[in-house]
Design an enzyme around this catalytic site. Structure first.
Site, PDB file in Angstrom:
ATOM      1  N   ASP A   1      32.412  31.810  39.146  1.00 50.56           N
ATOM      2  CA  ASP A   1      31.878  30.867  39.687  1.00 50.56           C
ATOM      3  C   ASP A   1      31.957  30.940  41.168  1.00 50.56           C
ATOM      4  O   ASP A   1      31.039  30.534  41.720  1.00 50.56           O
ATOM      5  CB  ASP A   1      33.132  30.003  39.781  1.00 50.56           C
ATOM      6  CG  ASP A   1      34.201  29.934  39.869  1.00 50.56           C
ATOM      7  OD1 ASP A   1      34.885  31.096  40.069  1.00 50.56           O
ATOM      8  OD2 ASP A   1      34.851  28.887  40.483  1.00 50.56           O
TER       9      ASP A   1
ATOM     10  N   SER B   1      35.596  29.900  36.027  1.00 56.02           N
ATOM     11  CA  SER B   1      36.244  31.389  37.231  1.00 56.02           C
ATOM     12  C   SER B   1      36.122  32.648  36.300  1.00 56.02           C
ATOM     13  O   SER B   1      34.803  33.196  35.950  1.00 56.02           O
ATOM     14  CB  SER B   1      37.877  30.965  37.803  1.00 56.02           C
ATOM     15  OG  SER B   1      37.772  31.552  39.006  1.00 56.02           O
TER      16      SER B   1
END
Length: 454
Positions: free
Chosen positions: A248, A101
């Site tokens: 992401d 992420s």
């Protein structure tokens, strides 16, 4: 307490902590748990972001799935929400996103999605962990003629692009203006290519930065965790809106034309007001987390909208939404879930929804944001050892300090202290009227925690 999974899958330093052997076990156990009730050969999708370790983790993950007998479709570099969308659309049995992420490149992670395109719940993760550490794992080998096969299907990301065109093309064509222009920061991450294709197809004027990933520059001083670049870009080029995705692509934060931040709480306010006006806000309710700003609560009350709050993590927001048929929820950090469209946070979807509202209402972004008053909030991380990050709840001196500060702010602010689900950190958040004072008090708590829990 779970051994491997945190609030957003497994996240560790790639190749030292998140080793290929660990990933292989995660894959094999996950394939078994997520497909044990099926009567067919399971199909699992794998997507990843732009980290240099992505192909290493992908290879180990693929080997684990194939060894169990599952077939694999390799989606390549693709945003997390695209994987969620494709899992449901293709009726896959499960999917995995390989990403850490918003973290820097040395981290990587593994997060599972169910056949419904939703992040798996805690109980399933616990079951996967149980299988990983049991003798049963050694018996989950497919017979020689039942070993799984993999295929590269990077073309499937075009289905994700079509998804946006179907939702937004008509309205944006109707309200678009030639002088409307946005800035996009893709954080050198998973949206670096597909975002351009989508914005081109929708004929939205844009300027783009940080769209040249090299494997090690993902999230590096850019994207949704470092808004300085996109803020400067908006102001210098007199843009109408700035958009910053994370690595992401499952969340975004935005910048108005004056350079002010538009966070998840503000997005929820803008979208809930718009949906309510259209009669599309289910149950007249927003779902957020305990980290949401006090301003969101006051906005909801003033606008006669119900606000439900969950513990931190977009999976818990989604669980509440599914349980009670709500269609709008999210986190202050920029995970916004539009459940009528996709069952996970989606940065591109969020940004396009804001653009649609801006164009339709024909107002400045700063005017849209004026419907909510955001209280000053400071969040400081105390760095502790992984083994001790939950000990702040046991240490008497820390407990007393926290109790004192909670009493101080109970009438004119808020205090929230919690262990990170993905990193060796304890997050100290204080909300109040004076940013300098709350910063001082937060630092005092952080210093105490770090001193006691080194």
């Amino acid at each position: 307490m779970r051994k491997y999974f945190g609030t957003d899958g497994i996240r560790r330093i790639a190749n030292t902590e998140l080793t290929p052997s660990l990933v292989y076990r995660v894959a094999k156990a996950g394939a078994y748990v997520l497909s044990k009730h099926t009567d067919h050969t399971p199909t699992i999708l794998i997507g990843r972001d732009t980290r240099i370790s992505g192909t290493l983790i992908e290879s180990a993950m693929t080997a684990g799935f194939l060894s169990y007998g599952a077939n694999v479709k390799l989606l390549g570099i693709i945003p997390t929400p695209a994987v969620a969308y494709l899992t449901k659309k293709l009726n896959a049995d499960a999917s995995v996103v390989i990403s850490a992420s918003h973290n820097t490149f040395e981290f990587n992670g593994v997060k599972y999605f169910s056949n419904k395109g939703t992040k798996i719940n805690d109980s399933i993760e616990e079951e996967i962990e149980e299988i990983m550490d049991s003798d049963k794992l050694n018996n989950l080998n497919a017979p020689n003629d039942k070993i799984g096969v993999s295929e590269i299907r990077e073309d499937l990301i075009q289905e994700y692009k079509k998804f946006f065109i179907n939702i937004f093309k008509k309205d944006i064509d109707k309200y678009n203006k030639k002088d409307f222009k946005v800035g996009i920061d893709t954080a050198n991450g998973a949206t670096y290519k597909i975002a351009k294709e989508i914005f081109d197809e929708l004929d939205i004027n844009y300027m783009i930065i940080n769209d040249n990933p090299n494997g090690t520059n993902i999230n590096y001083n850019c994207g949704s965790t470092h808004l300085e670049q996109i803020r400067q870009h908006v102001i210098e080029n007199k843009l109408d809106l700035g958009i910053a995705y994370d690595g992401d692509g499952d969340r975004c934060l935005l910048i108005d034309e004056k350079g002010n931040q538009i966070d998840g709480d503000i997005c929820l306010s803008i979208c809930s007001k718009y949906f309510k006006e259209k009669g599309e806000l289910k149950q007249n309710t927003i779902v957020a987390t305990v980290m949401s700003n006090l301003g969101l609560s006051k906005y909801a009350k003033e606008n006669k909208i119900s606000l439900k709050q969950t513990k931190v993590g977009d999976r818990y927001v989604l669980q509440e939404m599914l349980k009670n048929d709500y269609n709008l929820g999210g986190e202050q950090s920029g995970h916004i879930i539009f459940l009528d469209y996709n069952p996970t946070g989606d940065g591109i979807l969020t940004s396009l929804m804001l653009i649609k509202i801006l164009l339709e209402k024909d107002v400045l972004a700063s005017e849209l944001c004026s419907i909510i008053n955001i209280y000053p909030q400071v969040l400081i991380n105390a760095k502790v050892s992984t083994q001790k990050k939950f000990d702040y709840e046991k240490d008497e001196q820390i407990k007393q300090a926290i109790n004192n500060i909670e009493k101080e702010f109970e009438d004119n602010g808020r205090v929230l202290i919690r262990a990170s689900g993905t990193e060796p950190l304890i997050r100290v958040m204080i909300e109040g009227e004076d940013i300098n004072y709350i910063t001082k008090k937060a630092k005092e708590i952080v210093n105490l925690i770090e001193e006691k829990l080194k």
